[in-house]
Design an enzyme around this catalytic site. Structure first.
Site, PDB file in Angstrom:
ATOM      1  N   SER A  61       0.825  -1.210   0.000  1.00  0.00           N
ATOM      2  CA  SER A  61       0.000   0.000   0.000  1.00  0.00           C
ATOM      3  C   SER A  61       0.855   1.254   0.000  1.00  0.00           C
ATOM      4  CB  SER A  61      -0.855   0.045   1.266  1.00  0.00           C
ATOM      5  OG  SER A  61      -1.635  -1.089   1.391  1.00  0.00           O
ATOM      6  N   HIS A  74      -1.297  -2.631  -7.116  1.00  0.00           N
ATOM      7  CA  HIS A  74      -1.946  -2.284  -5.852  1.00  0.00           C
ATOM      8  C   HIS A  74      -3.458  -2.395  -6.015  1.00  0.00           C
ATOM      9  CE1 HIS A  74      -2.937   0.960  -2.657  1.00  0.00           C
ATOM     10  NE2 HIS A  74      -2.918  -0.238  -2.125  1.00  0.00           N
ATOM     11  N   GLU A 108      -3.787   0.334  -8.871  1.00  0.00           N
ATOM     12  CA  GLU A 108      -2.650   1.216  -9.154  1.00  0.00           C
ATOM     13  C   GLU A 108      -1.465   0.375  -9.598  1.00  0.00           C
ATOM     14  OE1 GLU A 108      -2.415   3.294  -5.290  1.00  0.00           O
ATOM     15  OE2 GLU A 108      -1.970   5.082  -6.444  1.00  0.00           O
ATOM     16  N   ASN A 123      -3.454   5.968  -1.425  1.00  0.00           N
ATOM     17  CA  ASN A 123      -3.268   6.111   0.022  1.00  0.00           C
ATOM     18  C   ASN A 123      -2.675   7.451   0.438  1.00  0.00           C
ATOM     19  OD1 ASN A 123      -4.499   3.760   0.794  1.00  0.00           O
ATOM     20  ND2 ASN A 123      -2.708   2.555   0.229  1.00  0.00           N
TER      21      ASN A 123
HETATM   22  N1  LIG Z   1      -6.398  -4.249   3.744  1.00  0.00           N
HETATM   23  C1  LIG Z   1      -6.533  -3.380   2.771  1.00  0.00           C
HETATM   24  O1  LIG Z   1      -7.543  -2.666   2.674  1.00  0.00           O
HETATM   25  C2  LIG Z   1      -5.460  -3.278   1.717  1.00  0.00           C
HETATM   26  C3  LIG Z   1      -5.740  -2.604   0.525  1.00  0.00           C
HETATM   27  C4  LIG Z   1      -4.738  -2.536  -0.465  1.00  0.00           C
HETATM   28  C5  LIG Z   1      -3.499  -3.103  -0.227  1.00  0.00           C
HETATM   29  N2  LIG Z   1      -3.253  -3.741   0.975  1.00  0.00           N
HETATM   30  C6  LIG Z   1      -1.938  -4.338   1.175  1.00  0.00           C
HETATM   31  O2  LIG Z   1      -2.029  -5.730   0.884  1.00  0.00           O
HETATM   32  C7  LIG Z   1      -1.103  -6.450   1.722  1.00  0.00           C
HETATM   33  C8  LIG Z   1      -1.848  -7.509   2.495  1.00  0.00           C
HETATM   34  O3  LIG Z   1      -2.835  -6.900   3.298  1.00  0.00           O
HETATM   35  P1  LIG Z   1      -4.063  -7.723   3.929  1.00  0.00           P
HETATM   36  O4  LIG Z   1      -5.011  -6.708   4.430  1.00  0.00           O
HETATM   37  O5  LIG Z   1      -4.516  -8.785   2.985  1.00  0.00           O
HETATM   38  O6  LIG Z   1      -3.315  -8.425   5.167  1.00  0.00           O
HETATM   39  P2  LIG Z   1      -3.825  -9.651   6.058  1.00  0.00           P
HETATM   40  O7  LIG Z   1      -3.227  -9.465   7.385  1.00  0.00           O
HETATM   41  O8  LIG Z   1      -5.320  -9.806   5.919  1.00  0.00           O
HETATM   42  O9  LIG Z   1      -3.170 -10.943   5.316  1.00  0.00           O
HETATM   43  C9  LIG Z   1      -1.791 -11.202   5.228  1.00  0.00           C
HETATM   44  C10 LIG Z   1      -1.590 -12.701   5.052  1.00  0.00           C
HETATM   45  O10 LIG Z   1      -0.187 -12.949   4.842  1.00  0.00           O
HETATM   46  C11 LIG Z   1       0.152 -14.132   5.517  1.00  0.00           C
HETATM   47  N3  LIG Z   1       1.607 -14.175   5.733  1.00  0.00           N
HETATM   48  C12 LIG Z   1       2.333 -13.525   6.688  1.00  0.00           C
HETATM   49  N4  LIG Z   1       3.651 -13.806   6.516  1.00  0.00           N
HETATM   50  C13 LIG Z   1       3.740 -14.635   5.444  1.00  0.00           C
HETATM   51  C14 LIG Z   1       4.834 -15.277   4.770  1.00  0.00           C
HETATM   52  N5  LIG Z   1       6.098 -15.102   5.168  1.00  0.00           N
HETATM   53  N6  LIG Z   1       4.572 -16.076   3.706  1.00  0.00           N
HETATM   54  C15 LIG Z   1       3.285 -16.284   3.295  1.00  0.00           C
HETATM   55  N7  LIG Z   1       2.212 -15.690   3.899  1.00  0.00           N
HETATM   56  C16 LIG Z   1       2.437 -14.878   4.952  1.00  0.00           C
HETATM   57  C17 LIG Z   1      -0.667 -14.077   6.800  1.00  0.00           C
HETATM   58  O11 LIG Z   1      -0.801 -15.359   7.394  1.00  0.00           O
HETATM   59  C18 LIG Z   1      -1.987 -13.515   6.288  1.00  0.00           C
HETATM   60  O12 LIG Z   1      -2.873 -14.541   5.876  1.00  0.00           O
HETATM   61  C19 LIG Z   1      -0.393  -5.401   2.580  1.00  0.00           C
HETATM   62  O13 LIG Z   1       0.792  -5.008   1.956  1.00  0.00           O
HETATM   63  C20 LIG Z   1      -1.401  -4.254   2.594  1.00  0.00           C
HETATM   64  O14 LIG Z   1      -0.785  -3.004   2.844  1.00  0.00           O
HETATM   65  C21 LIG Z   1      -4.213  -3.855   1.934  1.00  0.00           C
END
Ligand SMILES: NC(=O)c1ccc[n+]([C@@H]2O[C@H](COP(=O)([O-])OP(=O)(O)OC[C@H]3O[C@@H](n4cnc5c(N)ncnc54)[C@H](O)[C@@H]3O)[C@@H](O)[C@H]2O)c1
Length: 316
Positions: free
Chosen positions: A152, A174, A186, A224
């Site tokens: 993000s 993104h 993005e 963001n």
């Molecule tokens: N939540 C949002 O609204 C949003 C929107 C756009 C982008 N993002 C970005 O997307 C990414 C993920 O966010 P999210 O909200 O899905 O997070 P989340 O916490 O819901 O999920 C992350 C997942 O990664 C897994 N994980 C952790 N370490 C790992 C590893 N070493 N190998 C494999 N899997 C692993 C965890 O078990 C978990 O299931 C982040 O970079 C976040 O900034 C989030």
């Protein structure tokens, strides 16, 4: 004709170069961008959504890797719910839903990702974790695989630098939350990203039915840079008594045509993710206007992360 862009600082010059590169990339030749297998790392809310849309719309097989069995279990439960909802709405038949599900292969074995020709990383917003993963991808993935991050806010140039020898194939796709609903994605190049990599990323997200917007590698990118300071300001309004949470959310929904109030949206995104992005904006720009709210920091310390922990500004 290329758009005229004026630069006022060294950083702007770099951004402008990247944008110009983005504007001048040629369209991929048909077939050149076709992805035969997608790899997704992280089965959380974003990774699961990306895997679902790729399996459903692009119809590609997806290897979905997560380090946690529990996350995979939770993700698959959520996937079933999404599919059943679509079947109930008559979007497709049960047989088609089964077919979509069969295209997704969940696993905790990281090495399974190496057969994919397009990989999207969606692990938590932690720079060291993402860099470690891109280091592994650089040595393990095929030599022409696109290595994409769903970060993000973290610099793509920094993540690409960790993918030693594969820097040019690193890019950011993104996706927005929830991935099945939000059309915009993005696409961000690091300094090292080649035009071909950018092109392939743009073309792939289009096969998912998404609308790409190209942004420079600048803290928070476009979405963001605008969205998270807005959420942070809403939290400051709450902690300084400008309004109660319901009043803040209702005003923005009913007075400013936002589909959700900013505090409910923060809960939905995850307060840890919101804080991580504010911290990147603050440290990377050095501008105090991006200082994260004290209440946001305390809530994350308390483990009140919003919907995913069942407690945030609201209870779930
Ligand atoms: N939540 C949002 O609204 C949003 C929107 C756009 C982008 N993002 C970005 O997307 C990414 C993920 O966010 P999210 O909200 O899905 O997070 P989340 O916490 O819901 O999920 C992350 C997942 O990664 C897994 N994980 C952790 N370490 C790992 C590893 N070493 N190998 C494999 N899997 C692993 C965890 O078990 C978990 O299931 C982040 O970079 C976040 O900034 C989030």
């Amino acid at each position: 004709m290329r758009p005229r862009i004026f630069a006022t600082s060294f950083q702007s010059v770099r951004c402008v170069r990247q944008l110009r590169r983005s504007f001048s990339v040629s369209a991929a030749t048909p077939g050149e961008e076709s992805v035969k297998q997608l790899g997704v790392i992280g089965a959380g809310q974003m990774g699961l959504g990306i895997a679902f849309v790729a399996a459903q719309v692009s119809k590609v097989p997806v290897v979905l890797v997560d380090s946690s069995e529990a996350s995979i279990h939770k993700g698959l439960g959520f996937l079933d719910k999404l599919l059943q909802k679509d079947v109930a709405k008559g979007k497709y038949s049960q047989a088609e839903a089964n077919e979509v599900k069969s295209r997704i292969e969940p696993t905790t074995k990281f090495d399974s990702i190496f057969a994919a020709d397009f990989i999207i990383e969606a692990v938590p917003e932690i720079t060291a974790l993402k860099c470690e993963i891109f280091g592994k991808l650089a040595t393990g993935a095929k030599s022409d695989t696109i290595l994409s991050t769903n970060t993000s806010s973290i610099s793509i140039t920094k993540i690409a630098a960790a993918a030693k020898g594969a820097e040019g194939r690193v890019v950011c796709t993104h996706f927005m939350n929830p991935v099945p609903v939000q059309k915009g994605v993005e696409i961000i190049s690091g300094l090292q990203t080649t035009g071909e990599t950018l092109n392939r990323a743009v073309e792939f997200v289009k096969t998912m039915g998404k609308i790409p917007s190209v942004s420079a590698d600048s803290p928070g990118f476009i979405a963001n840079r605008l969205l998270i300071p807005y959420i942070n300001e809403a939290i400051i309004c709450l902690e300084t008594g400008v309004g109660a949470k319901e009043d803040i959310d209702n005003m923005m929904k009913n007075g400013c045509a936002m589909p959700m109030g900013p505090l409910a949206l923060a809960d939905f995104i995850g307060l840890d993710t919101c804080l991580a992005i504010m911290n990147v904006l603050h440290t990377e720009t050095g501008d105090s206007k991006y200082r994260p709210s004290g209440l946001l920091q305390k809530m994350v310390t308390a483990g009140w992360l919003g919907v995913k922990s069942k407690k945030g500004f609201y209870n779930y």
